[in-house]
Design an enzyme around this catalytic site. Structure first.
Site, PDB file in Angstrom:
ATOM      1  CG  ASP A  37      13.941  63.594  56.158  1.00  0.00           C
ATOM      2  OD1 ASP A  37      13.072  62.714  56.238  1.00  0.00           O
ATOM      3  OD2 ASP A  37      15.081  63.483  56.646  1.00  0.00           O
ATOM      4  CG  ASP A  43      14.083  54.161  45.476  1.00  0.00           C
ATOM      5  OD1 ASP A  43      13.138  53.373  45.279  1.00  0.00           O
ATOM      6  OD2 ASP A  43      14.096  54.955  46.438  1.00  0.00           O
ATOM      7  CG  ASP A  49       8.927  56.730  47.636  1.00  0.00           C
ATOM      8  OD1 ASP A  49       9.532  56.909  48.709  1.00  0.00           O
ATOM      9  OD2 ASP A  49       9.225  55.831  46.817  1.00  0.00           O
TER      10      ASP A  49
END
Lengths: 276, 276
Positions: free
Chosen positions: B156, B84, B153
């Site tokens: 899960d 992102d 970053d």
């Protein structure tokens, strides 16, 4: 399969899977006791989660201990609200405490907590504890210069607790404290309840000479980010004494500890900015 | 009316009201972009919230800045995951940084973030940034003693990121760092993902000489209580230098600040106990 969602705002909420649910309508509010899979028993007042067996230790430790550690010798303590008994349980961990008063407006909350939340309400029958089923606002009219520590363990500033987030009420709290008295109040979430938070802290700042706001992680409260504010007219809240740390060593806690206490007022920038 | 619930465990979740939803199936995962009323745009991968316009600043600041402040002079930085672009944006706030590499396995995440999350992905075209669409595990096989700071970053440890929470991978990270190199990793929630958290931190402890775990309030992540871990073989993570604080003064941030940095490792007792 039963699911319960607390809408923490009209647009977001906490959802939990429920084994069993029981509702009681009291004179003041709707009381819901849920048996949840994730959090154990959960107490909900007018749709808002108040406490759960799994994470209650965080809220109760963080409301009670900073004030009781900061006070040099707390003997008389008053909890307003907190009918579940969790805050009283933490107060009694301090050996200096001789009298712990609980002033809860809704008798049903106390009854239900005694029946369904025994690990939270377990100290309500302790001989040092006296329970008053009264409106906190009226109760304080009759108590002047009496308490060392007053803990405001209130539900949100809508419904029964609304008047207890106002300047007039904080002034009564101040007058009910004796020398070196300290107040600790839950002051809502700085994230999803920005306005409640700002208003509560600003009202407290108008009334007391010293104050300090701190946060704790509370998974079942809005945004998981909760605030508390300590205030006093005599004790410089932001100053630390060596002796305070000696008292922490003997406390049996799961969240609160010397590190949490030392860094209590180290809060994120945007939270400090809200209450500048 | 559309509602979306992320089940953070099988028994509890975060519920949000949605204006619009768009789903893309990539080679690796299901990518969902929600326009929510409370949190603005929200990026969801395989059902798990990754970032939202409203609270993303907390995660991205807290992953990037502690490592970049702790390192005496970070010039070469690698972000693994983080398609992102939010972490890269924070990295570029440090004037010492000359090269910022992003290694993201899923090109679709980058594309969708550029299209729907412009305030987060805004620095991905900065000339200091180089984007590699590759598996982080393979990428590191070809980089030895190169980076000053590596930021993990990751989503899960199920699905695409599973192998990146293991000792073998942390060893590759260590080998890709040059002298005084520091790693920062997101290490899951100590509350609702106790096992993920313990495992990640324990694997890191096996690989690096120094480490330190810290928390941040992230409202849209499980329990709102999130952990990160710094690690290094050369830099004593828990020791502070005066010069670090000079660097903080010039950073434009909303959550991270000198107070947060000073008290970074002051974590609740039950969290310390999990990683003793």
């Amino acid at each position: 399969m039963i699911w319960f969602t607390e809408y923490q705002t009209p647009n977001t909420g906490l959802t939990v899977k429920v084994k069993e649910a029981k509702t009681v309508k009291s004179k003041y509010q709707e009381i819901l006791i849920l048996d949840t899979y994730e959090y154990g028993k959960m107490l909900v007042l007018d749709g808002a989660v108040q406490t759960t067996e799994r994470d209650e230790f965080i809220y109760h430790e963080m409301l009670a201990h900073p004030a009781l550690i900061k006070h040099p010798n707390p003997e008389r303590v008053l909890v307003i609200g907190g009918g579940d008994g969790g805050t009283i349980r933490e107060v009694l961990k301090h050996p200096s405490v001789k009298e712990a008063h609980l002033c809860e407006i809704d008798e049903e909350v106390i009854k239900i907590s005694k029946e369904y939340l025994p690990t939270i309400s377990c100290e309500l029958n302790n001989p040092k504890v006296q329970v008053f089923v009264e409106d906190g606002n009226k109760f304080l009219d009759e108590r002047k210069s009496y308490y060392d520590v007053i803990l405001l363990d209130l539900s949100d500033p809508v419904g029964p607790a609304e008047a207890l987030f106002k300047r007039e009420f904080y002034t009564k709290v101040k007058n009910a404290l004796r020398e070196n008295g300290i107040m600790a109040a839950q002051t809502e979430s700085p994230f999803l309840q920005e306005l409640y938070f700002k208003t509560a802290v600003n009202e407290i700042k108008q009334v007391f000479k010293y104050f300090g706001t701190y946060l704790a992680f509370i998974p079942t409260y809005p945004a998981g980010m909760w605030s508390f504010t300590l205030a006093s007219d005599d004790v410089d809240i932001l100053k630390y004494e060596e002796s305070e740390f000696d008292k922490i060593k003997d406390l049996k806690t799961k969240y609160f500890c010397d590190k949490i206490y030392t860094s209590l007022f180290s809060i994120p920038k945007f939270v400090s900015d809200l209450i500048k």
